[in-house]
Design a protein around this motif. Structure first.
Motif, PDB file in Angstrom:
ATOM      1  N   GLN A 106       9.070  91.934 -37.387  1.00 28.95           N
ATOM      2  CA  GLN A 106      10.262  91.997 -36.465  1.00 28.95           C
ATOM      3  C   GLN A 106      10.163  90.917 -35.411  1.00 28.95           C
ATOM      4  OE1 GLN A 106      11.036  96.084 -34.769  1.00 28.95           O
ATOM      5  NE2 GLN A 106       9.730  96.918 -36.504  1.00 28.95           N
ATOM      6  N   GLN A 107       8.970  90.651 -35.042  1.00 25.96           N
ATOM      7  CA  GLN A 107       8.765  89.735 -33.923  1.00 25.96           C
ATOM      8  C   GLN A 107       9.034  88.237 -34.592  1.00 25.96           C
ATOM      9  OE1 GLN A 107       4.717  89.783 -32.847  1.00 25.96           O
ATOM     10  NE2 GLN A 107       4.814  91.468 -31.522  1.00 25.96           N
ATOM     11  N   GLU A 108       8.883  87.988 -35.647  1.00 28.90           N
ATOM     12  CA  GLU A 108       9.324  86.501 -36.135  1.00 28.90           C
ATOM     13  C   GLU A 108      10.718  86.366 -36.248  1.00 28.90           C
ATOM     14  OE1 GLU A 108       7.157  86.928 -40.025  1.00 28.90           O
ATOM     15  OE2 GLU A 108       5.013  86.743 -38.919  1.00 28.90           O
ATOM     16  N   ARG A 109      11.635  87.591 -36.303  1.00 32.58           N
ATOM     17  CA  ARG A 109      12.897  87.229 -36.418  1.00 32.58           C
ATOM     18  C   ARG A 109      13.465  87.527 -34.949  1.00 32.58           C
ATOM     19  NH1 ARG A 109      10.719  88.629 -40.984  1.00 32.58           N
ATOM     20  NH2 ARG A 109      11.696  88.019 -42.743  1.00 32.58           N
ATOM     21  N   LEU A 110      12.901  88.223 -33.952  1.00 32.31           N
ATOM     22  CA  LEU A 110      13.170  88.427 -32.696  1.00 32.31           C
ATOM     23  C   LEU A 110      12.941  87.207 -31.717  1.00 32.31           C
ATOM     24  CD1 LEU A 110      14.339  90.212 -30.620  1.00 32.31           C
ATOM     25  CD2 LEU A 110      12.100  90.993 -30.227  1.00 32.31           C
ATOM     26  N   PHE A 111      11.701  86.920 -31.701  1.00 28.77           N
ATOM     27  CA  PHE A 111      11.017  85.664 -31.021  1.00 28.77           C
ATOM     28  C   PHE A 111      11.692  84.499 -31.146  1.00 28.77           C
ATOM     29  CE2 PHE A 111       6.753  88.118 -30.295  1.00 28.77           C
ATOM     30  CZ  PHE A 111       7.476  89.239 -29.800  1.00 28.77           C
ATOM     31  N   ALA A 112      12.021  83.672 -30.187  1.00 25.33           N
ATOM     32  CA  ALA A 112      12.599  82.352 -30.165  1.00 25.33           C
ATOM     33  C   ALA A 112      11.512  81.540 -30.967  1.00 25.33           C
ATOM     34  CB  ALA A 112      12.823  81.710 -28.773  1.00 25.33           C
ATOM     35  N   THR A 118      16.489  94.067 -38.118  1.00 29.41           N
ATOM     36  CA  THR A 118      15.993  92.864 -37.336  1.00 29.41           C
ATOM     37  C   THR A 118      16.754  91.576 -37.816  1.00 29.41           C
ATOM     38  OG1 THR A 118      14.203  92.505 -39.086  1.00 29.41           O
ATOM     39  CG2 THR A 118      13.712  93.692 -36.983  1.00 29.41           C
ATOM     40  N   SER A 119      18.007  91.673 -38.349  1.00 29.56           N
ATOM     41  CA  SER A 119      18.784  90.775 -38.880  1.00 29.56           C
ATOM     42  C   SER A 119      19.421  89.532 -37.875  1.00 29.56           C
ATOM     43  CB  SER A 119      19.867  91.320 -39.924  1.00 29.56           C
ATOM     44  OG  SER A 119      20.660  91.970 -39.010  1.00 29.56           O
ATOM     45  N   LYS A 120      19.365  90.334 -36.616  1.00 31.55           N
ATOM     46  CA  LYS A 120      19.739  89.419 -35.643  1.00 31.55           C
ATOM     47  C   LYS A 120      18.600  89.456 -34.424  1.00 31.55           C
ATOM     48  CE  LYS A 120      24.800  90.609 -35.906  1.00 31.55           C
ATOM     49  NZ  LYS A 120      25.912  91.238 -35.505  1.00 31.55           N
TER      50      LYS A 120
END
Length: 580
Positions: free
Chosen positions: A499-505, A571-573
């Motif tokens: 989730q972090q890898e898709r959420l964090f900039a 976590t697609s966005k």
């Protein structure tokens, strides 16, 4: 015993013996001693646990498997530790009696020893939180808590007993000259459907061409799971389980399709999305059901909720029609009205959903085979889905499977459906409930083994989940309940990392990695059997050796961190951090 009088703790023990309580889970504390003395004299076995939270989880687990109330006893110093177990039991509506000692009643509010307002703290996490105010009424309070826990939609109840009441002396027959004179456990009352309301629901189903039935927790707690399978076969009608479910019917059963979750079982999206009537039986229109809204339930689908308590129906206000009925009574009426009618439209609809399940199984296994071949060629770690499938392949029909973790949970749900299509019939499935509380897996496995000692019980646990509650495995040795723990070891909180890898900039994960932990050696050190598995080829023989050892065992299996479909979807966005 004090002369011809007894302590309040003995009155508690006598009241629980009346109810047929066959064990109590605790971490023994000084405030609990009068009750423990009573349990000893009443010959009620006590399981001494390494932590109060584990005691609560074990009581919850035994309640889920046995479908009768179980008792967790802790002192005031351990109350806060038991709160997470209350949360988990509340999410599963598990009828646990959390009995806790509290500071003295006579000096309440004056800063007594270990004084907290435990009744208020437990109130939002239980059906009822009750403070005992008179030792002579302990039997009455226990009777009230017991009936509250099992009535309507079941759930945990908290009973707080002040320490001065626990230690004070009372007549042994205190309160027994008042009603109810019969104190043994009795079945809870069931709701019988109003005939006119039942007819309207059955008529709506009868006029449908593409009905589906989604079964929830209320089916399990009412003991109606066999009737679900019977109705699915007799009509026929496609059957789905709510996510985070109790096992209701065999995954190999013809009417069973999978979870009502488009990520873990994509064909459910077609079935529910093109249905004209959807019956949610014993379930809630919560976030898992998108609160009854499109696109999960299309506007064109008539949504009917059938529940055994008004409490459940109050949460299902979004339904087009509701029916207050015990799930078993509703299923009996459904089968009597519509069973074995040989309707061509229902038969065709049922067959379409069967074919779609079969196609999904074939496509999923074909894709997995390609990934597994690459893993094998490189002698690398396994795919977590392959791990779960291979574990089930070594299990006998009737064995129990438990899973615990984030992605580990989701991949195992998918694997159970895949294996079921090819005939695997598990005795039962257990896992964390609606609140996804990690670390409950060992407790659930111990409850299954206690109830089914002749069956293998296997827990597939993520490494993070095992770190959260793995200390409870000591109880497996203490109580001589050998279970097999398979660690899906990917070196961290992989579900969160992804989730972090898709959420964090930055596209990176943070604060989620573990060191290389020798879980297998930990179990060996406690007196069990342990093995490290680095490749898929090593897994099956290691499992067989674990089963044959007769000991509590740990297979520490190195797996790849593979994002599960549900985590990928949620976590697609980058701006979406939650699952809703």
């Amino acid at each position: 015993m004090i002369g011809d009088r007894v302590r309040g703790g003995m009155l508690l023990a006598l009241a629980l013996k009346d109810k047929g309580v066959d064990r109590v889970f605790t971490l023994a504390g000084g405030f609990c001693n009068p009750a423990l003395e009573g349990f000893m004299e009443c010959q009620i076995p006590v399981v001494n646990c390494p932590h109060e939270q584990i005691a609560g989880h074990l009581a919850d687990a035994h309640a889920r498997v046995s479908r009768k109330p179980c008792v967790c006893l802790v002192g005031p110093e351990g109350f806060a530790n038991a709160v997470p177990a209350m949360l988990e039991a509340w999410g599963e509506r598990s009828p646990v009696l959390f009995i806790t000692g509290s500071s003295t009643l006579k000096r309440r509010g004056a800063g007594g020893f270990k004084e907290i307002d435990d009744v208020a703290i437990a109130e939002p996490l239980t059906k009822e939180s009750i403070g005992v105010t008179d030792g002579g009424r302990i039997g009455e309070f226990v009777d009230r808590a017991w009936k509250s826990a099992i009535s309507g939609y079941p759930g945990p109840v908290h009973l707080s007993i002040p320490v001065d009441i626990m230690f004070s002396s009372f007549e042994r027959d205190a309160g027994r000259n008042e009603r109810p004179f019969r104190r043994e456990p009795a079945p809870p009352p069931r709701a019988w459907p109003a005939p006119a309301d039942l007819d309207r629901v059955l008529d709506a189903i009868g006029m449908s061409a593409r009905p589906v039935l989604i079964a929830g927790h209320g089916v399990w707690w009412s003991g109606a799971e066999d009737k679900v399978a019977e109705a699915g076969q007799a009509l026929p009608i496609p059957i789905f389980n709510v996510p985070y479910h109790q096992k209701l019917l065999a995954e190999s059963a013809c009417p069973y399709m999978g979870l009502a979750d488009i990520h873990q079982y994509p064909p459910s999206g077609f079935a529910i999305g093109t249905s004209d009537v959807a019956v949610l039986l014993g379930g809630k229109l919560d976030n898992q059901m998108n609160f009854g809204n499109p696109p999960f339930f299309p506007e064109t689908t008539r949504l009917i909720c059938v529940n055994g308590s008004q409490e459940e129906l109050d949460g299902n206000r979004a339904a087009d029609a509701i029916l207050l009925s015990d799930p078993g009574a509703f299923l009996d009426a459904l089968i009597a009205r519509h069973g074995n009618r040989n309707r061509s439209d229902w038969n065709e609809w049922f067959d379409v959903n069967r074919r779609r399940r079969g196609a999904w199984v074939d496509e999923t296994l074909a894709s997995l085979a390609e990934e597994t071949a690459a893993d094998d060629e490189q002698s690398g770690p396994m795919h977590p889905l392959q791990l779960s499938l291979d574990v089930q392949a070594e299990m006998r029909d009737g064995d129990w499977l438990v899973f615990d973790g984030g992605n580990t949970h989701f991949w195992s749900e998918i694997a159970v459906n895949l294996a079921g299509w090819h005939g695997k019939t598990l005795g039962g499935i257990l896992h964390p409930g609606n609140y996804s509380l990690l670390g409950v897996g060992v407790s659930l496995a111990l409850a299954a083994k206690s109830r089914h000692p002749d069956r293998n019980v296997v827990l597939i646990s993520g490494d993070g989940a095992f770190l959260s509650g793995g200390l409870s495995v000591e109880t497996a040795f203490q109580e001589d309940l050998p279970i097999t723990v398979v660690i899906d070891n990917n070196g961290g909180l992989d579900c969160i990392s992804q989730q972090q890898e898709r959420l964090f900039a930055s596209g990176r994960h943070f604060a989620t990695d573990f060191r290389d932990i020798p879980f297998h050696a930990m179990i060996e050190g406690l007196g069990g059997h342990g093995e490290l598995v680095n490749t898929r080829a090593e897994l099956a023989p290691a499992l067989r050796r674990a089963f044959e050892s007769g000991k509590t065992a740990c297979i520490n299996a190195r797996c790849r961190g593979v994002i599960s479909p549900i985590v990928l979807a949620t976590t697609s966005k980058r701006d979406r951090a939650s699952i809703e």
